[in-house]
Design a protein around this motif. Structure first.
Motif, PDB file in Angstrom:
ATOM      1  N   THR A  87       0.824  -1.202   0.000  1.00 18.40           N
ATOM      2  CA  THR A  87       0.000   0.000   0.000  1.00 18.40           C
ATOM      3  C   THR A  87       0.863   1.259   0.000  1.00 18.40           C
ATOM      4  O   THR A  87       0.521   2.249  -0.638  1.00 18.40           O
ATOM      5  CB  THR A  87      -0.917   0.030   1.230  1.00 18.40           C
ATOM      6  N   VAL A 119      -7.315  -7.140   2.044  1.00 21.02           N
ATOM      7  CA  VAL A 119      -8.207  -6.370   1.176  1.00 21.02           C
ATOM      8  C   VAL A 119      -9.553  -7.082   1.110  1.00 21.02           C
ATOM      9  O   VAL A 119      -9.629  -8.254   0.733  1.00 21.02           O
ATOM     10  CB  VAL A 119      -7.605  -6.230  -0.237  1.00 21.02           C
ATOM     11  N   ASP A 121     -12.620  -5.960  -0.500  1.00 20.62           N
ATOM     12  CA  ASP A 121     -13.374  -5.872  -1.747  1.00 20.62           C
ATOM     13  C   ASP A 121     -12.525  -6.380  -2.909  1.00 20.62           C
ATOM     14  O   ASP A 121     -12.097  -5.627  -3.767  1.00 20.62           O
ATOM     15  CB  ASP A 121     -13.789  -4.412  -1.964  1.00 20.62           C
ATOM     16  N   ARG A 124     -13.610  -6.005  -6.759  1.00 21.61           N
ATOM     17  CA  ARG A 124     -13.406  -4.692  -7.330  1.00 21.61           C
ATOM     18  C   ARG A 124     -11.939  -4.513  -7.745  1.00 21.61           C
ATOM     19  O   ARG A 124     -11.649  -3.955  -8.813  1.00 21.61           O
ATOM     20  CB  ARG A 124     -13.763  -3.669  -6.255  1.00 21.61           C
ATOM     21  N   VAL A 125     -11.024  -5.004  -6.930  1.00 22.22           N
ATOM     22  CA  VAL A 125      -9.608  -4.890  -7.275  1.00 22.22           C
ATOM     23  C   VAL A 125      -9.303  -5.744  -8.499  1.00 22.22           C
ATOM     24  O   VAL A 125      -8.533  -5.349  -9.376  1.00 22.22           O
ATOM     25  CB  VAL A 125      -8.721  -5.307  -6.085  1.00 22.22           C
ATOM     26  N   THR A 127     -11.371  -6.401 -10.906  1.00 23.87           N
ATOM     27  CA  THR A 127     -11.872  -5.657 -12.067  1.00 23.87           C
ATOM     28  C   THR A 127     -10.845  -4.617 -12.485  1.00 23.87           C
ATOM     29  O   THR A 127     -10.545  -4.460 -13.674  1.00 23.87           O
ATOM     30  CB  THR A 127     -13.195  -4.946 -11.715  1.00 23.87           C
ATOM     31  N   GLU A 128     -10.288  -3.942 -11.483  1.00 26.17           N
ATOM     32  CA  GLU A 128      -9.268  -2.943 -11.774  1.00 26.17           C
ATOM     33  C   GLU A 128      -8.042  -3.606 -12.417  1.00 26.17           C
ATOM     34  O   GLU A 128      -7.448  -3.085 -13.346  1.00 26.17           O
ATOM     35  CB  GLU A 128      -8.881  -2.214 -10.480  1.00 26.17           C
ATOM     36  N   ARG A 131      -8.674  -4.145 -15.948  1.00 22.42           N
ATOM     37  CA  ARG A 131      -8.563  -2.897 -16.694  1.00 22.42           C
ATOM     38  C   ARG A 131      -7.097  -2.599 -17.011  1.00 22.42           C
ATOM     39  O   ARG A 131      -6.730  -2.220 -18.123  1.00 22.42           O
ATOM     40  CB  ARG A 131      -9.163  -1.764 -15.857  1.00 22.42           C
ATOM     41  N   ARG A 132      -6.268  -2.810 -16.010  1.00 24.43           N
ATOM     42  CA  ARG A 132      -4.845  -2.497 -16.227  1.00 24.43           C
ATOM     43  C   ARG A 132      -4.184  -3.504 -17.165  1.00 24.43           C
ATOM     44  O   ARG A 132      -3.269  -3.164 -17.901  1.00 24.43           O
ATOM     45  CB  ARG A 132      -4.115  -2.460 -14.878  1.00 24.43           C
ATOM     46  N   ALA A 134      -5.670  -4.820 -19.688  1.00 20.82           N
ATOM     47  CA  ALA A 134      -6.027  -4.343 -21.023  1.00 20.82           C
ATOM     48  C   ALA A 134      -5.209  -3.117 -21.394  1.00 20.82           C
ATOM     49  O   ALA A 134      -4.790  -2.946 -22.541  1.00 20.82           O
ATOM     50  CB  ALA A 134      -7.517  -4.021 -21.074  1.00 20.82           C
ATOM     51  N   LEU A 165      -0.744  -2.957  -7.651  1.00 21.61           N
ATOM     52  CA  LEU A 165      -2.203  -3.063  -7.686  1.00 21.61           C
ATOM     53  C   LEU A 165      -2.883  -2.177  -6.643  1.00 21.61           C
ATOM     54  O   LEU A 165      -3.978  -1.681  -6.855  1.00 21.61           O
ATOM     55  CB  LEU A 165      -2.595  -4.529  -7.475  1.00 21.61           C
ATOM     56  N   LEU A 166      -2.237  -1.979  -5.496  1.00 21.95           N
ATOM     57  CA  LEU A 166      -2.859  -1.164  -4.455  1.00 21.95           C
ATOM     58  C   LEU A 166      -2.315   0.264  -4.446  1.00 21.95           C
ATOM     59  O   LEU A 166      -2.358   0.949  -3.427  1.00 21.95           O
ATOM     60  CB  LEU A 166      -2.653  -1.823  -3.081  1.00 21.95           C
ATOM     61  N   ASN A 167      -1.822   0.698  -5.588  1.00 26.24           N
ATOM     62  CA  ASN A 167      -1.348   2.075  -5.765  1.00 26.24           C
ATOM     63  C   ASN A 167      -0.370   2.526  -4.677  1.00 26.24           C
ATOM     64  O   ASN A 167      -0.644   3.452  -3.913  1.00 26.24           O
ATOM     65  CB  ASN A 167      -2.528   3.046  -5.794  1.00 26.24           C
ATOM     66  N   TYR A 200      -0.718   5.373 -10.611  1.00 24.28           N
ATOM     67  CA  TYR A 200      -0.783   4.049  -9.988  1.00 24.28           C
ATOM     68  C   TYR A 200       0.367   3.885  -8.998  1.00 24.28           C
ATOM     69  O   TYR A 200       0.261   3.134  -8.033  1.00 24.28           O
ATOM     70  CB  TYR A 200      -0.705   2.935 -11.037  1.00 24.28           C
TER      71      TYR A 200
ATOM     72  N   LEU B 271     -13.529   0.620 -20.959  1.00 20.81           N
ATOM     73  CA  LEU B 271     -13.421  -0.801 -20.636  1.00 20.81           C
ATOM     74  C   LEU B 271     -14.749  -1.361 -20.173  1.00 20.81           C
ATOM     75  O   LEU B 271     -15.547  -0.653 -19.567  1.00 20.81           O
ATOM     76  CB  LEU B 271     -12.400  -0.984 -19.525  1.00 20.81           C
ATOM     77  N   VAL B 278      -9.481   1.986  -6.936  1.00 17.43           N
ATOM     78  CA  VAL B 278      -9.239   0.767  -6.187  1.00 17.43           C
ATOM     79  C   VAL B 278      -9.165   1.078  -4.699  1.00 17.43           C
ATOM     80  O   VAL B 278      -8.876   2.199  -4.299  1.00 17.43           O
ATOM     81  CB  VAL B 278      -7.879   0.171  -6.583  1.00 17.43           C
TER      82      VAL B 278
END
Lengths: 322, 327
Positions: A87, A119, A121, A124-125, A127-128, A131-132, A134, A165-167, A200, B271, B278
């Motif tokens: 994090t 974590v 949720d 949701r992560v 899904t994110e 997205r990344r 892609a 992933l957790l910015n 990110y 997308l 996040v």
């Protein structure tokens, strides 16, 4: 200032005494800065990177402190560091391509990682994450694959994705472009730029021995030699106007595309770095330096000779003041 | 006049994936390596460049095609003939440390050679020979003899292995990524050593994925793609006037000190199924983005098409400079 490292020393315990692999290193990173950290093998660059994220049992910080976003980073306290990893600070370790276990699919690796960092949720992560995935031009089905079904470059990029992933505020990227083909190197380098631009990761320390890749992606470059920081400056200053003799020699030893041996002969740096078990007093590059003089028996401090340009060399400091 | 000729060499490997089948590692590769010539063999991982080196060193048997040395097919050597072949053709590989046995002194690689090739040589003559070989690679005998591999730097280890090859009457050296593991400062010494040996008449096949290193040492360059030659010609023509799109892409990706890549930000991407940022600490404003159409040079992740066994046809673009048809 998002990251400030002040006078940090890190030693390895060994049978013959402590080996100080990082010796009194100070620097700072601004928000959004990608700092390259370069030097020969054994100069302490990976030790410095690891110390900011995860000290192993052989390592101890003997001096100095690290501030991240105004708070001190408890680098010596593994338990206190644990909630901060991923994090706040995150790492892409050396040989990251081999960091993915072959017995689990990528999706499972990601969910395990999220679970262990508490974590909730996770959908949701994920899904994110898709997205990344892609975003960097891979297809979403890599999540359903085993690591051995991916090429080296894909594995490398998936590892970077997972680490960011957790910015995190600070990403330590250790040799992320080594052992890759030039086209994949470029893709990985541009991915780091893109992730920084999108926020990110807030700032990045990119550790590598390859100066030419840093010239592409880094905003500033720090050069380490035998455990010490010898020069730090914005990338154009290092590339075009290096002040430390070691940096100059490193740059002179790089072949450029289009230059052949009969047009220009490259020169190496004779000699080897000193042992860090009992390092010699004074400037550690002295024995290999073509410009060494009496004063070099004293340790040169890292000083700012031009705005933003720090160098630890008596000769360079003298010339800059003239 | 010794010459190594690789003629239409193909190598098929049994694939280990679920689909099975044969994977072509080399597709009818032909070239000649002349005395005193350095050829860079450049390609990405999986292009078959190491396989060519192994075929020449007879570590891998080609599926079809021939390699001839001095007019003789190297796959047909008798044991004695093979011994003589290795007297002239030697290899040095990427990871120098793995070429040594860590529990013996590094110079044991010399002694092993002596048993096979110089059994009748006196100790004094043998030591002179070693001194001469070490001198040729600019190593100080007292620095390396009687030392364990871990006491030597990567550059010293690699130069010791080249010295080992020089003890024999070596005429062809297959150098497979021999400097990619070395630091910039020591890498140059090994490169300059190769240049010196070439000037003394050694033929070198310099296998690398680093275009700037290949460019520095070589007379001719071969660009290998999917096991077939994409472009072959004098180095200055390949680098100065590349014709194949693949060569151009490789050259554009080389990181250079004084020239930046043109990084174009990906821009917004839309997308499926997306919502806000996040969890976690940062507050990245995630910009919805359209999936990029993977422009050339970026990613290199397009699914690998099934590779036909027949290589693309080569056309002569200018004398000595051959370019393959696009695949």
């Amino acid at each position: 200032m998002s990251v400030t490292v002040a006078n940090l020393s890190v030693a390895y315990r060994s049978h013959r005494g402590d080996v100080t692999a990082v010796d009194g290193v100070s620097f700072s990173l601004a928000d959004g800065e990608i700092m390259g950290l370069a030097g020969e093998s054994g100069c302490g660059k990976s030790t410095l990177g690891n110390a900011l994220v995860c000290m192993d049992t052989r390592m101890k910080a003997t001096a100095g402190k690290v501030m991240l976003d105004g708070k001190e980073l408890p680098i010596e306290d593994g338990r206190a560091m644990r909630p901060l990893r991923m994090t706040e600070v995150s790492v892409v370790p050396q040989y990251a391509m081999n960091a993915l276990t072959p017995t689990r699919k990528i999706r499972r690796l990601v969910t395990d990682l999220l679970k262990s960092h508490g974590v909730r949720d996770r959908d949701r992560v994920l899904t994110e994450m898709k997205r990344r995935i892609a975003l960097i031009g891979l297809t979403g089905d890599v999540l359903g694959k085993y690591s051995f079904e991916l090429s080296g470059g894909m594995r490398q990029r998936i590892t970077i994705l997972m680490s960011t992933l957790l910015n995190p505020s600070l990403l330590i990227a250790d040799e992320v472009t080594s052992a890759l083909d030039v086209s994949t190197q470029r893709a990985v380098g541009e991915m780091l730029l893109e992730f920084r631009d999108r926020g990110y990761v807030r700032s990045v320390i990119a550790i590598t021995h390859d100066l030419s890749i840093l010239a592409q992606i880094a905003d500033s470059i720090a050069i380490m030699y035998a455990g010490r920081l010898v020069e730090k400056a914005p990338t154009p200053s290092i590339v075009n106007d290096a002040l430390h003799p070691y940096t100059q020699a490193l740059i002179a030893s790089l072949p450029e595309v289009g230059v052949r041996h009969d047009q220009a002969t490259l020169t190496g740096i004779p000699g080897r770095p000193p042992s860090l078990l009992r390092p010699p007093a004074g400037c550690r590059f002295r024995d290999r330096c073509p410009f060494a003089f009496d004063k070099c028996a004293e340790n040169p401090p890292l000083q700012e000779v031009r705005p933003g340009h720090h160098v630890a060399c008596w000769k360079a400091a003298q010339e800059a003041s003239e | 006049m010794s010459e190594l000729k690789v003629h239409e060499v193909s190598k098929l490997f049994q694939a280990t994936t679920r689909a099975g089948g044969l994977t072509p590692a080399l597709r009818k590769v032909s070239f000649e390596l002349r005395q005193g010539e350095v050829i860079s063999l450049i390609g990405e991982s999986g292009s078959g460049k190491t396989t060519i080196g192994k075929v020449i060193l007879r570590l891998v048997r080609p599926s079809s095609g021939t390699v001839t040395y001095d007019g003789k097919d190297i796959t047909r050597y008798s044991a004695r003939g093979l011994r003589d072949y290795y007297r002239h053709v030697q290899g040095v590989f990427q990871d120098p440390f793995s070429s040594y046995n860590p529990i013996y002194h590094a110079d044991r690689v010399f002694d092993l050679l002596r048993d096979v090739y110089f059994a009748r040589l006196s100790d004094a003559a043998w030591n002179d020979k070693i001194d001469a070989a070490l001198h040729a690679v600019a190593l100080n005998p007292s620095d390396v003899l009687g030392k364990y591999p871990h006491e030597l730097s990567g550059g010293q280890q690699q130069r010791l292995l080249i010295a080992r090859a020089l003890l024999l009457d070596v005429r062809v050296l297959v150098a497979d990524e021999i400097i990619s593991m070395l630091d910039a400062s020591t890498r140059v010494d090994v490169l300059n050593l190769l240049v010196k040996l070439k000037q003394e008449g050694l033929a070198i096949l310099f296998i690398t994925h680093d275009l700037s290193l290949g460019n520095y040492v070589s007379d001719r360059t071969i660009i290998l793609r999917h096991g077939a030659i994409a472009e072959i010609g004098p180095t200055e023509m390949i680098f100065g006037n590349p014709q194949h799109d693949y060569t151009k892409m490789l050259l554009s990706a080389v990181p250079e000190l004084h020239k930046k890549w043109r990084h174009t930000a990906l821009g917004p991407v839309a997308l499926p199924g997306d919502d806000g940022a996040v969890s976690g600490n940062g507050s990245a404003a995630v910009i919805p983005v359209a999936v990029p159409s993977n422009p050339n040079g970026r990613g290199a992740t397009a699914p690998v098409p099934v590779i036909p066994l027949e290589p693309p046809v080569l056309h002569e673009f200018e004398p000595g400079h051959l370019v393959a048809e696009p695949e």
